[in-house]
Design an enzyme around this catalytic site. Structure first.
Site, mmCIF file in Angstrom:
data_model
loop_
_atom_site.group_PDB
_atom_site.id
_atom_site.type_symbol
_atom_site.label_atom_id
_atom_site.label_comp_id
_atom_site.label_asym_id
_atom_site.label_seq_id
_atom_site.Cartn_x
_atom_site.Cartn_y
_atom_site.Cartn_z
ATOM 1 C CE1 TYR A 135 -44.624 -11.055 -20.810
ATOM 2 C CE2 TYR A 135 -45.335 -9.908 -22.798
ATOM 3 C CZ TYR A 135 -45.027 -11.083 -22.128
ATOM 4 O OH TYR A 135 -45.109 -12.289 -22.786
ATOM 5 C CG ASP A 193 -40.870 -17.973 -16.393
ATOM 6 O OD1 ASP A 193 -39.699 -18.360 -16.228
ATOM 7 O OD2 ASP A 193 -41.437 -17.996 -17.489
ATOM 8 C CG ASP A 545 -16.216 -8.783 15.041
ATOM 9 O OD1 ASP A 545 -14.983 -8.725 15.042
ATOM 10 O OD2 ASP A 545 -16.907 -9.103 14.045
ATOM 11 C CE1 TYR A 546 -14.433 -0.765 12.613
ATOM 12 C CE2 TYR A 546 -13.609 -2.099 10.791
ATOM 13 C CZ TYR A 546 -14.017 -0.879 11.290
ATOM 14 O OH TYR A 546 -14.032 0.235 10.476
ATOM 15 C CG ASP A 547 -13.373 -6.342 9.500
ATOM 16 O OD1 ASP A 547 -13.448 -5.583 8.539
ATOM 17 O OD2 ASP A 547 -12.388 -6.376 10.282
#
Length: 790
Positions: A135, A193, A545-547
């Site tokens: 806090y 909050d 796939d790669y990326d």
């Protein structure tokens, strides 16, 4: 505390225009606030029993402050089974002395927890060091100043700063653990909050199907300010664990969305953020006050007596009222300068107007600010005052509620000059107290209420002459003008109450959830089923796939270097004689050769299917040889035009396609330019050439229409008539071509096919399964490789 101890209640209809259907399956709201709304004390000393147990007699008193928040939450009680979850705070003994948290025994905690549960509160117990670091340490010295546009100007101890951050995370984890203890599937979790910004993500990871709302009561800064926070990515990601995030104003919501776009690189709309496929709803929900309660309080006999005393004390004077905490952001200094300017520029009001300024002590004492305020008041009173006239009356202390409402009721003007504010309840309470006097409200345009109270006189608190003119204009308003302004303000305050705010937020949370539930979700990859079918199969085709699949997406494509663990697992899979392993990528041949060429028996498809290299072959096959590629010059010219006008963008030229990247450009401007570029391509290129535009992640790619990853999968399946198992993993739109082909394979009825996308379950995809990250794909590869050896 086990959830069975909670009492269920039915869901009723919410009034004030915020109706929630009674057939909702959600029947309970867990309201998570930093502090429960009560102070706990012993009504009498503990009583030891003969069996060694101790009897504690507890009592409650309402905690001061946050009245609007607690009023809104309390209003849910009639329609929902509503509970508070929060830090228990300071506990007092029978002599009203604080009890050290280190002396809390398990028996003590259990007794207190049972007592609070009867009052619909679930306590979180924290050690003093934890609470202080969370806090006072991180919330008040890091987040609160930043959210109010105050950058830290002192040299801090880096180790202490890091410790406070770790304690902030630890406290957020403690709150999360408490929710996990009591959570039920029919719960809505509402987090309040900046004290608990990490809880939504922590809770989402622990309870993926939880319904989570988050409301920020403070301002939210623009990306230019927020990016100064070292933990900016962690905080934003923590918040995005929620289903819905609410702010006091539209501008704060817009700032949050902009931060997610600019710092995290996420796609967004004016009403939400696409956090890796999970759509988080974002919007303004202006909070109000408990208008009915204020109406009762202001009409009490004690208030009437105080009003008479104030009128007698300041007979013949017009009264300007200000009530603020003594924080820098509350603008008390600016108010005093403006009032001095008013007395100087409008001398006819000297000896006729007084400013009564009440300043309550701030959470963090500021002797320097107190000294400046005292000096300014002494200067004004010394310059414009006399024995009979004191222009400024200052009271630096908490005042009783009766005195406060009396002061608001006798005022001729309410003056609020905050330089940054989330919500300002004084402005709303002032309106409620002016039903007989119709005193105008002068309000800083930097408050969170400025967007809601349009009939107030808006001022820039830094413009002292402008504020002075506003005071003069307010004093000269006719009775009819004052009444008209007041009635507009009054209508807003009495309709948009704290109760209306709470019910509207919950209503929108339920609606956004029901809308998102209308889309089908992709189940998480069934690992046991996958391993069983994998081990039974004899001829497997594995497609990656790669990326974004084998490596995370990075800002600079050249930095997507394969991790060692992935290379090791890929080699193990390729070594298995039952496996045929292919990398089907948008990368060009040179990059694939450089990064993955060392793995033996690996097949490659480069540039989305334009080039092939079969396992154990050294030859690349060009599938575009018979395709006219002259269109590339026209596309290159268009891409060059937009690159010159979009800072941070670049062109990637491949042999069979051309891509415009804007990942490093300003997110909003880059997206705007990409849309313009797409429109230009669609009107100038697509009608006359055999190409298509592919919308990727922060890029536009133009490629031949007849070449894509799906066509490669067709070719591979045709050449492997005896294949009985396919595992295909990808993450973006180009990989959907593979999933589409594998979903439509009538010639392979006995084929066991596991199409897997990387992303959240709500992601729109043709894949049958999903995992959350490339790291999970790598772990899946490892499990497949290890299972074949077992």
């Amino acid at each position: 505390m086990p959830s069975s101890q909670f009492i269920k209640s039915s869901v009723a209809t919410i009034s004030n225009g915020a109706d929630i259907s009674t057939d909702s399956k959600y029947t309970r709201v867990l309201n998570m606030t930093h502090l429960i709304p009560y102070e706990v004390y012993m009504s009498e000393p503990p009583k030891p029993a003969e069996d060694g147990t101790i009897t504690y007699n507890w009592a409650l008193r309402h905690r001061r402050g946050h009245s609007a928040l607690y009023a809104g939450i309390r209003s849910l009680d009639n329609e929902w089974d509503s509970y508070y979850v929060g830090f228990v705070g300071q506990v007092f003994d029978a002599e009203d002395k604080p009890i050290e948290s280190s002396s809390f025994t398990e028996e003590f905690k259990k007794s207190l927890e049972c007592f609070l549960l009867k009052n619909k509160a679930v306590p979180v117990f924290l050690e003093d060091e934890q609470h202080h670091g969370h806090y006072e340490g991180f919330c008040k010295t890091v987040l609160w100043p930043l959210f109010h546009y105050i950058l830290w100007d002192t040299v801090t101890d880096g180790r202490q700063e890091n410790q406070n951050w770790q304690l902030y995370r630890a406290v957020n984890q403690a709150f999360t653990d408490k929710i996990k203890e009591i959570y039920r599937p029919d719960d809505l979790v509402w987090i309040h909050d900046y004290h608990l910004l990490m809880v939504p993500r922590m809770l989402r990871d622990a309870l993926p199907d939880a319904v989570i709302g988050l409301f920020i009561h403070a301002p939210f800064p623009s990306s230019e300010i927020f990016r100064c926070l070292p933990q900016r990515k962690e905080v934003l990601d923590g918040m995005l664990g929620a289903n819905q995030i609410g702010f006091q104003t539209y501008s704060y919501a817009r700032h949050f969305i902009s931060n997610c776009t600019r710092i995290l690189g996420y796609e967004s709309t004016p009403s939400g953020v696409d956090a890796k496929g999970s759509i988080v709803s974002v919007g303004p929900f202006p909070i109000g006050i408990d208008a009915e309660k204020v109406e009762v309080q202001r009409k009490s006999p004690e208030v009437a007596k105080k009003m008479e005393s104030l009128k007698e004390m300041h007979a013949g004077k017009r009264i300007i009222v200000g009530r603020d905490k003594l924080d820098l952001v509350k603008g008390v200094i600016q108010k005093l300068h403006a009032f001095e300017k008013f007395l100087s520029e409008y001398p006819e009001w000297q000896n006729k107007v007084v400013l009564i300024q009440v300043t309550s002590p701030a959470l963090t004492e500021s002797p320097k600010l107190e000294r400046r305020v005292a000096e300014l008041i002494a200067h004004i009173n010394g310059t414009y005052g006399s024995l009979e006239y004191t222009p400024v009356h200052h009271l630096h202390s908490q005042i009783e509620q009766d005195e406060y409402f009396a002061l608001l009721s006798v005022a001729d003007i309410g003056l609020i000059t905050s330089v940054r504010d989330g919500m300002n309840t004084t402005s709303l309470e002032y309106v409620m107290c002016q039903q007989e006097n119709y005193g105008p409200l002068i309000l800083s345009e930097f408050t969170g209420m400025a967007g809601s109270l349009g009939a107030a006189i808006m001022v820039n608190p830094w413009d002292y002459s402008g504020v002075a003119k506003a005071i003069n204009d307010a004093l000269n308003l006719s009775c009819e003008e004052r009444q008209n302004k007041h009635m507009q303000l009054y209508r807003h305050v009495t309709v948009h109450t704290a109760q209306y705010w709470a019910k509207t937020f919950i209503k929108e949370l339920v609606i956004s959830l029901s809308n998102s539930n209308q889309t089908t979700t992709t189940p998480y990859l069934d690992m046991q089923n996958l391993l069983t079918k994998y081990k039974k199969s004899k001829n497997r085709l594995l497609l990656f796939d790669y990326d974004g699949t084998l490596t995370p997406i990075v800002k600079t494509p050249s930095q997507a270097i394969p991790p060692p663990e992935m290379l090791e697992n890929l080699q193990k899979l390729a070594d298995d004689l039952k496996n045929t392993v292919w990398i089907v990528s948008g990368r060009d041949q040179d990059i694939l050769e450089e990064w993955l060429g060392g793995i033996k028996k690996l097949g490659f498809s480069a540039e989305h299917g334009c080039f092939l290299k079969y396992p154990e072959s050294d030859k690349w096959i060009n599938l575009t040889e018979d395709i006219d590629m002259s269109w590339k010059n026209d596309v290159d010219e268009i891409f060059t035009y937009f690159t010159e006008r979009t800072q941070g963008s670049s062109i990637e030229r491949k042999r069979s396609s051309i891509t415009w990247h804007y990942r490093q450009a300003d997110p909003e401007y880059g997206a705007f330019q990409a849309k313009e570029c797409q429109n230009h391509l669609e009107s100038a290129i697509l009608p006359k050439l055999p190409v298509e535009i592919l919308l990727g992640k922060k890029n536009l790619e133009v490629r031949p229409t007849l070449i894509n990853k799906g066509e490669i999968v067709k070719r591979l399946l045709t050449g492997m008539q005896d294949v009985d198992f396919v595992f295909c993993a990808g993450d973006d739109r180009t990989d959907e071509d593979m999933f589409r082909v594998l979903k439509r394979t009538p010639d392979f009825n006995d084929l066991e096919c596991f199409t897997t996308t990387i992303g959240p379950p709500a992601k729109k995809t043709l894949a049958s399964w999903h995992v959350s990250s490339p790291e999970e794909i790598i772990q899946t590869m490892k499990k497949l490789a290890d299972s074949a050896q077992s």
